[in-house]
Write a protein that holds these residues in place. Structure first.
Motif, PDB file in Angstrom:
ATOM      1  N   PHE A   1      32.922  42.870  52.346  1.00 20.05           N
ATOM      2  CA  PHE A   1      32.690  44.159  51.369  1.00 20.05           C
ATOM      3  C   PHE A   1      33.888  44.051  50.301  1.00 20.05           C
ATOM      4  N   ILE A   2      32.911  44.200  49.522  1.00 17.46           N
ATOM      5  CA  ILE A   2      34.125  44.372  47.826  1.00 17.46           C
ATOM      6  C   ILE A   2      33.785  45.914  47.411  1.00 17.46           C
ATOM      7  N   ILE A   3      35.116  46.691  47.327  1.00 16.22           N
ATOM      8  CA  ILE A   3      34.445  47.985  46.495  1.00 16.22           C
ATOM      9  C   ILE A   3      35.073  48.549  46.017  1.00 16.22           C
ATOM     10  N   PHE A   4      35.224  47.858  44.665  1.00 16.49           N
ATOM     11  CA  PHE A   4      35.937  47.946  43.664  1.00 16.49           C
ATOM     12  C   PHE A   4      35.046  49.527  42.227  1.00 16.49           C
ATOM     13  N   ASP A   5      36.479  50.282  42.126  1.00 14.48           N
ATOM     14  CA  ASP A   5      35.855  51.851  41.426  1.00 14.48           C
ATOM     15  C   ASP A   5      36.485  51.048  40.268  1.00 14.48           C
ATOM     16  N   GLU A   6      35.645  50.763  39.441  1.00 19.69           N
ATOM     17  CA  GLU A   6      36.866  50.923  37.475  1.00 19.69           C
ATOM     18  C   GLU A   6      37.612  49.362  37.263  1.00 19.69           C
ATOM     19  N   PRO A   7      37.155  48.451  38.534  1.00 17.56           N
ATOM     20  CA  PRO A   7      38.219  46.992  38.762  1.00 17.56           C
ATOM     21  C   PRO A   7      38.800  46.642  36.889  1.00 17.56           C
ATOM     22  N   THR A   8      37.576  46.359  36.042  1.00 19.73           N
ATOM     23  CA  THR A   8      38.706  45.786  35.014  1.00 19.73           C
ATOM     24  C   THR A   8      39.133  47.096  34.658  1.00 19.73           C
ATOM     25  N   ASN A   9      38.859  47.825  34.164  1.00 19.50           N
ATOM     26  CA  ASN A   9      40.383  49.727  33.879  1.00 19.50           C
ATOM     27  C   ASN A   9      41.937  49.382  33.478  1.00 19.50           C
ATOM     28  N   GLY A  10      41.878  49.132  32.331  1.00 16.93           N
ATOM     29  CA  GLY A  10      42.847  48.817  31.852  1.00 16.93           C
ATOM     30  C   GLY A  10      43.382  47.666  31.466  1.00 16.93           C
ATOM     31  N   LEU A  11      42.097  46.725  31.559  1.00 14.27           N
ATOM     32  CA  LEU A  11      42.507  45.672  31.246  1.00 14.27           C
ATOM     33  C   LEU A  11      42.048  44.888  29.718  1.00 14.27           C
ATOM     34  N   ASP A  12      42.589  43.734  29.317  1.00 13.85           N
ATOM     35  CA  ASP A  12      42.519  42.876  28.072  1.00 13.85           C
ATOM     36  C   ASP A  12      41.281  42.177  28.185  1.00 13.85           C
ATOM     37  N   VAL A  13      40.709  42.084  27.200  1.00 15.12           N
ATOM     38  CA  VAL A  13      38.941  41.520  27.285  1.00 15.12           C
ATOM     39  C   VAL A  13      39.352  39.785  28.438  1.00 15.12           C
ATOM     40  N   LEU A  14      40.767  39.743  27.908  1.00 14.40           N
ATOM     41  CA  LEU A  14      40.367  37.990  28.867  1.00 14.40           C
ATOM     42  C   LEU A  14      40.528  38.409  30.291  1.00 14.40           C
ATOM     43  N   THR A  15      41.714  38.975  30.806  1.00 16.39           N
ATOM     44  CA  THR A  15      41.666  39.088  32.129  1.00 16.39           C
ATOM     45  C   THR A  15      40.151  39.987  33.062  1.00 16.39           C
ATOM     46  N   ALA A  16      40.152  41.657  31.573  1.00 16.52           N
ATOM     47  CA  ALA A  16      38.447  41.804  32.993  1.00 16.52           C
ATOM     48  C   ALA A  16      37.372  40.304  32.291  1.00 16.52           C
ATOM     49  N   ARG A  17      37.607  39.822  32.285  1.00 15.26           N
ATOM     50  CA  ARG A  17      36.365  38.429  32.369  1.00 15.26           C
ATOM     51  C   ARG A  17      36.814  37.554  33.574  1.00 15.26           C
ATOM     52  N   ASN A  18      38.341  36.938  33.814  1.00 12.38           N
ATOM     53  CA  ASN A  18      38.782  36.954  34.792  1.00 12.38           C
ATOM     54  C   ASN A  18      38.097  37.184  35.756  1.00 12.38           C
ATOM     55  N   VAL A  19      38.428  38.580  35.937  1.00 12.45           N
ATOM     56  CA  VAL A  19      38.096  39.865  37.629  1.00 12.45           C
ATOM     57  C   VAL A  19      36.602  39.613  37.603  1.00 12.45           C
ATOM     58  N   THR A  20      35.768  39.351  36.312  1.00 11.03           N
ATOM     59  CA  THR A  20      34.257  39.522  36.397  1.00 11.03           C
ATOM     60  C   THR A  20      33.918  37.910  37.398  1.00 11.03           C
ATOM     61  N   ASP A  21      34.778  37.169  36.438  1.00 10.33           N
ATOM     62  CA  ASP A  21      33.990  35.924  37.176  1.00 10.33           C
ATOM     63  C   ASP A  21      34.305  35.681  38.260  1.00 10.33           C
ATOM     64  N   TYR A  22      35.777  36.327  38.812  1.00 10.04           N
ATOM     65  CA  TYR A  22      36.403  35.905  40.255  1.00 10.04           C
ATOM     66  C   TYR A  22      35.261  37.004  41.335  1.00 10.04           C
ATOM     67  N   LEU A  23      34.648  38.276  40.883  1.00 17.77           N
ATOM     68  CA  LEU A  23      33.643  38.397  41.209  1.00 17.77           C
ATOM     69  C   LEU A  23      32.611  38.347  42.233  1.00 17.77           C
ATOM     70  N   ARG A  24      31.805  37.835  40.977  1.00 18.30           N
ATOM     71  CA  ARG A  24      30.372  36.092  40.799  1.00 18.30           C
ATOM     72  C   ARG A  24      31.027  35.656  41.668  1.00 18.30           C
ATOM     73  N   GLU A  25      32.717  34.725  42.061  1.00 20.64           N
ATOM     74  CA  GLU A  25      32.529  33.561  43.128  1.00 20.64           C
ATOM     75  C   GLU A  25      32.430  34.559  44.404  1.00 20.64           C
ATOM     76  N   LEU A  26      33.131  35.351  44.619  1.00 23.90           N
ATOM     77  CA  LEU A  26      33.004  36.146  46.050  1.00 23.90           C
ATOM     78  C   LEU A  26      31.866  36.107  46.552  1.00 23.90           C
ATOM     79  N   ARG A  27      30.359  37.244  45.152  1.00 23.63           N
ATOM     80  CA  ARG A  27      29.151  36.657  45.430  1.00 23.63           C
ATOM     81  C   ARG A  27      28.777  36.089  45.848  1.00 23.63           C
ATOM     82  N   ASN A  28      29.309  34.345  45.232  1.00 25.61           N
ATOM     83  CA  ASN A  28      28.713  33.776  45.769  1.00 25.61           C
ATOM     84  C   ASN A  28      28.843  32.857  47.128  1.00 25.61           C
ATOM     85  N   GLN A  29      30.063  33.353  47.670  1.00 23.35           N
ATOM     86  CA  GLN A  29      30.462  33.221  49.195  1.00 23.35           C
ATOM     87  C   GLN A  29      29.786  33.544  50.254  1.00 23.35           C
TER      88      GLN A  29
END
Length: 260
Positions: free
Chosen positions: A170-198
């Motif tokens: 179970f992944i509980i994230f409050d504002e996971p992309t807060n303070g991140l630049d666009v490229l790093t935020a995309r990196n985080v959201t891509d990994y969340l998709r990977e976790l969903r696929n798992q």
């Protein structure tokens, strides 16, 4: 089944006299969550939306056992936050800006420390997972830099990696992309998709509506501690003519406040 069920959650907080003056109210109690209920399922990303003070963070803190519900209960993979809080802690990865990493430790040390805290004793397992997550989030070359010397974005990435040391279901994230630049935020959201696929069960709270539109399978909109609507984005917007999520959200808040 690894569902996460919030059942009739109610949580109140006392309002100090100082806060009453600031908010210009005579109310002595703030109702943060008022009969809040929803279910998040494995293999989906569930987004919590709401204006400031709506109850999102209170809900996530209750899920993570940081605070106890006044009424209702929350079941994480069948474990109650009220009666099985230790079991819940072992099942979740929780990220919030309210919890800070200690400035004088390094990401390398903290990853190992929290891995052992979660009962992982095999150093090979720890190092393998550390290398994987540090590479994904670009932390490797900063792993021996003290947290206090890291940039805001790197601190956020280190916090995300460390919250996942035990490969939680179970992944509980409050504002996971807060303070991140666009490229790093995309990196985080891509990994969340990977976790969903798992098959992980993922709940995120964010004020960035574009993240919700691109990432979330279902959305719950909370206003004044109550769930106003909970559905897929397609279902929410199907009868809204040419409105996007921002338009719908704005109108819903104004309607609730009586200004529409």
């Amino acid at each position: 089944m690894n569902t996460l069920e919030v059942q009739n959650l109610r949580k109140t907080f006392k309002i100090s006299r100082k806060q009453q003056k600031i908010e210009k109210t005579n109310e002595k109690v703030k109702v943060a969550c008022n009969g809040l209920s929803f279910t998040a399922y494995p293999g989906e990303i569930f987004g919590l939306l709401g204006p400031n003070g709506a109850g999102k963070t209170t809900c996530l803190r209750a899920i993570s056992t940081l605070i106890k519900p006044d009424e209702g209960d929350i079941f994480v993979g069948g474990s109650s936050v009220k009666t099985d809080s230790f079991d819940v802690l072992g099942k979740i990865g929780f990220l919030t800006s309210e919890l800070k990493l200690e400035d004088h430790f390094t990401p390398n040390y903290l990853f190992t420390y929290f891995s052992k805290l979660h009962g992982i004793s095999d150093l090979e397992v720890i190092e393998t997972r550390k290398a994987q997550l540090f590479e994904i989030f670009g932390i490797t070359e900063f792993m021996e830099v003290k947290v206090g010397e890291l940039s805001t974005g790197m601190k956020q990435k280190a916090s995300i990696a460390i919250s996942l040391v035990h490969d939680p279901e179970f992944i509980i994230f409050d504002e996971p992309t807060n303070g991140l630049d666009v490229l790093t935020a995309r990196n985080v959201t891509d990994y969340l998709r990977e976790l969903r696929n798992q098959g992980k069960t993922i709940i995120i709270s964010t004020h960035i509506l574009s993240v919700v539109e691109k990432l979330c399978d279902r959305v719950g909109i909370i206003i004044n501690g109550k769930m106003k609507i909970c559905d897929t984005l397609d279902n929410i917007l199907k009868d809204q003519e040419n409105k996007d999520l921002e338009d719908y959200f704005f109108d819903l808040v104004k309607e609730e406040e009586g200004t529409l």
